[in-house]
Design an enzyme around this catalytic site. Structure first.
Site, PDB file in Angstrom:
ATOM      1  N   TYR A 252       7.672  13.788   6.936  1.00  0.00           N
ATOM      2  CA  TYR A 252       6.966  14.950   7.490  1.00  0.00           C
ATOM      3  C   TYR A 252       7.932  16.067   7.882  1.00  0.00           C
ATOM      4  O   TYR A 252       7.569  17.235   7.880  1.00  0.00           O
ATOM      5  CB  TYR A 252       6.172  14.542   8.736  1.00  0.00           C
ATOM      6  CG  TYR A 252       4.751  14.106   8.470  1.00  0.00           C
ATOM      7  CD1 TYR A 252       4.469  13.117   7.532  1.00  0.00           C
ATOM      8  CD2 TYR A 252       3.690  14.664   9.177  1.00  0.00           C
ATOM      9  CE1 TYR A 252       3.165  12.703   7.316  1.00  0.00           C
ATOM     10  CE2 TYR A 252       2.387  14.250   8.964  1.00  0.00           C
ATOM     11  CZ  TYR A 252       2.130  13.268   8.031  1.00  0.00           C
ATOM     12  OH  TYR A 252       0.844  12.860   7.824  1.00  0.00           O
TER      13      TYR A 252
ATOM     14  N   LYS B 282       8.846  -0.055   2.929  1.00  0.00           N
ATOM     15  CA  LYS B 282       8.856  -0.177   1.466  1.00  0.00           C
ATOM     16  C   LYS B 282      10.299  -0.452   1.079  1.00  0.00           C
ATOM     17  O   LYS B 282      10.926   0.258   0.285  1.00  0.00           O
ATOM     18  CB  LYS B 282       8.306   1.115   0.833  1.00  0.00           C
ATOM     19  CG  LYS B 282       8.052   1.045  -0.668  1.00  0.00           C
ATOM     20  CD  LYS B 282       6.865   0.176  -1.063  1.00  0.00           C
ATOM     21  CE  LYS B 282       6.782   0.055  -2.574  1.00  0.00           C
ATOM     22  NZ  LYS B 282       5.743  -0.896  -3.022  1.00  0.00           N
TER      23      LYS B 282
ATOM     24  N   ASP C 256       2.248  -1.469   0.736  1.00  0.00           N
ATOM     25  CA  ASP C 256       1.100  -1.708  -0.167  1.00  0.00           C
ATOM     26  C   ASP C 256       0.402  -3.008   0.219  1.00  0.00           C
ATOM     27  O   ASP C 256      -0.831  -3.073   0.299  1.00  0.00           O
ATOM     28  CB  ASP C 256       1.539  -1.703  -1.639  1.00  0.00           C
ATOM     29  CG  ASP C 256       2.774  -2.560  -1.923  1.00  0.00           C
ATOM     30  OD1 ASP C 256       3.420  -3.033  -0.966  1.00  0.00           O
ATOM     31  OD2 ASP C 256       3.098  -2.742  -3.114  1.00  0.00           O
TER      32      ASP C 256
ATOM     33  N   ASP D 252       0.286   7.345   9.189  1.00  0.00           N
ATOM     34  CA  ASP D 252      -0.846   8.264   8.996  1.00  0.00           C
ATOM     35  C   ASP D 252      -1.909   7.591   8.141  1.00  0.00           C
ATOM     36  O   ASP D 252      -3.095   7.576   8.473  1.00  0.00           O
ATOM     37  CB  ASP D 252      -0.330   9.541   8.317  1.00  0.00           C
ATOM     38  CG  ASP D 252      -1.439  10.549   8.051  1.00  0.00           C
ATOM     39  OD1 ASP D 252      -2.262  10.768   8.960  1.00  0.00           O
ATOM     40  OD2 ASP D 252      -1.480  11.106   6.931  1.00  0.00           O
TER      41      ASP D 252
ATOM     42  N   ASP E 100      -5.728   5.597   9.408  1.00  0.00           N
ATOM     43  CA  ASP E 100      -7.062   5.969   8.902  1.00  0.00           C
ATOM     44  C   ASP E 100      -7.761   4.731   8.339  1.00  0.00           C
ATOM     45  O   ASP E 100      -8.953   4.519   8.569  1.00  0.00           O
ATOM     46  CB  ASP E 100      -6.966   7.020   7.784  1.00  0.00           C
ATOM     47  CG  ASP E 100      -7.097   8.445   8.298  1.00  0.00           C
ATOM     48  OD1 ASP E 100      -6.643   8.705   9.431  1.00  0.00           O
ATOM     49  OD2 ASP E 100      -7.656   9.298   7.573  1.00  0.00           O
TER      50      ASP E 100
HETATM   51  C1  IPM Z   1      -3.170  12.830  11.926  1.00  0.00           C
HETATM   52  C2  IPM Z   1      -3.473  13.957  10.992  1.00  0.00           C
HETATM   53  C3  IPM Z   1      -2.278  14.885  10.948  1.00  0.00           C
HETATM   54  C4  IPM Z   1      -1.106  14.099  10.398  1.00  0.00           C
HETATM   55  C5  IPM Z   1      -2.479  16.194  10.157  1.00  0.00           C
HETATM   56  C6  IPM Z   1      -3.664  16.967  10.676  1.00  0.00           C
HETATM   57  C7  IPM Z   1      -1.242  17.047  10.161  1.00  0.00           C
HETATM   58  O1  IPM Z   1      -3.815  13.473   9.743  1.00  0.00           O
HETATM   59  O2  IPM Z   1      -2.917  13.093  13.116  1.00  0.00           O
HETATM   60  O3  IPM Z   1      -3.200  11.676  11.480  1.00  0.00           O
HETATM   61  O4  IPM Z   1      -0.933  13.993   9.181  1.00  0.00           O
HETATM   62  O5  IPM Z   1      -0.363  13.570  11.202  1.00  0.00           O
HETATM   63 MG    MG Z   2      -4.053  11.372   9.659  1.00  0.00          MG
END
Ligand code: IPM
Ligand code: MG
Length: 357
Positions: free
Chosen positions: A141, A192, A224, A248, A252
């Site tokens: 990032y 990884k 993975d 990240d 999710d």
């Molecule tokens: C998160 C989001 C952020 C990230 C974006 C909005 C920059 O996806 O907080 O997980 O990638 O960290």
């Molecule tokens: Mg995110």
């Protein structure tokens, strides 16, 4: 002394969900002597529209001065074609970087009432309680160099740099081990290392830090495989630690085990537990302004703020219990709704949590 809390609602559903968390905090000020003062400011596209940048310097200064920051979400269609340097996401990334919020805690906890709301079978997710510890101010990032360049043959090439220094790995590993010590003493480090040297070092350093925590069982998993194991046998995990981008993605994925990404809170902490708190989900521009978004991830983020930055563990538990009660009552926003439950709006959900406090 009165603690200062900066509220940054942001874009999309951000203002709606943040308003509900503020409602809950206001209620606690009255009922439980929560001694905080809240001020609001702009971040993301909302800030860009006013200041031409996704985070004004004055707002950055307010964030530094505050005891904690509560953020909604950033981004939206309207700002997608802007230069990457002023996109809404840059406002969020600047806050994380300049405040030194390297430790992102994302608890994927399944409220028992939502065991049927997940797309996975209830027996696979029932009892799920995972803490993802994501490194937040390094990795790909922020690595340099980065950009899009034109090669000699005229072709464009995009490039980013995936880099972690030993000290960055060490400090996030300590956070993860300390969290594991307070839980089931199991840590999975995700990398990884079979392909990327940067994560080969990650693995080595995690193993070195492990020597300080002999009670914690450590295992290492390629990313993975970790993605697969999360949907195959998610309850094998207690604490997971990983870099910025893997974290990240995996957070999710883990959120869906809890029924909805609308349930996943997060805390981003510096070395002194000063922090920024935000739901793990995005700004959901497709449903913005409709009063249908789930405010619980933001309300639960406010609970984390009380726990980690404001010294009110008691009130954190109070909020978490209230959320449990509201779910017991069968109240659900659309994302977690099932037959037999009552579908409620964003604001009705916030009201119900306040009533249940
Ligand atoms: C998160 C989001 C952020 C990230 C974006 C909005 C920059 O996806 O907080 O997980 O990638 O960290
Ligand atoms: Mg995110």
């Amino acid at each position: 002394m009165t603690k200062q809390v900066l509220i940054l609602p942001g874009d999309g559903i951000g203002p709606e969900i943040t308003a509900e968390a503020v409602k809950v905090l206001e209620a606690l000020k009255k009922s439980d002597g929560l001694d905080i003062a809240m001020t609001e400011d702009l971040v993301g596209g909302a800030a860009y529209d006013v200041h031409g940048v996704p985070l004004a310097d004055e707002t950055m200064a307010k964030a530094h001065a505050a005891d904690a920051v509560l953020l909604g979400a950033v981004g939206g269609y309207k700002w997608e074609s802007l230069d990457i340097s002023v996109r809404p996401e840059k406002g969020l990334l600047r806050l994380r970087k300049e405040m030194g919020l390297f430790a992102n805690l994302r608890p994927a906890y399944l409220f028992p009432q939502l065991a049927d709301a997940s797309t996975l079978k209830p027996e696979v997710v029932a009892g799920l309680d995972i803490l993802i510890v994501r490194e937040l101010t390094g990795g790909i990032y922020f690595g340099q160099p980065r950009g899009i360049r034109v090669l000699e043959n005229g072709e464009r090439q995009g490039y980013n740099t995936y880099v972690y220094s030993e000290s960055e790995i060490k400090r996030i590993a300590h956070v993860a081990f300390q969290a594991a010590m307070k839980r089931d003493k199991k840590l999975t480090s995700v990398d990884k290392a079979n392909v990327l040297e940067v994560t080969e070092l990650w693995r080595e350093v995690v193993n070195e830090v492990a020597k300080d925590y002999p009670e914690v069982t450590v295992n290492h998993m390629y990313v993975d495989n970790a993605a697969m194991q999360l949907v195959l046998r998610p309850k094998q995990f207690d604490v997971m630690v990983t870099g910025n981008m893997f974290g990240d993605i995996l957070s999710d994925e883990a959120s869906m085990l809890t029924g909805s990404i609308g349930m996943l809170a997060s805390a981003s902490l510096d070395a002194n537990n000063k922090g920024m708190y935000e739901p793990s989900h995005g700004s959901a521009p497709d449903i913005a302004g409709q009063n249908i978004a789930n405010p619980l991830a933001t309300i639960l983020s406010a609970a984390m703020m009380l726990r980690y930055s404001l010294g009110r563990e008691d009130l954190a538990i109070k909020i978490e219990n209230a959320v449990g009660k509201v779910l017991d009552q069968g109240l659900r926003t659309g994302d977690i709704w099932q037959a037999g439950c009552t579908k409620v709006t964003t604001s009705a959900m916030g009201d119900a949590v306040v009533a249940a406090l």
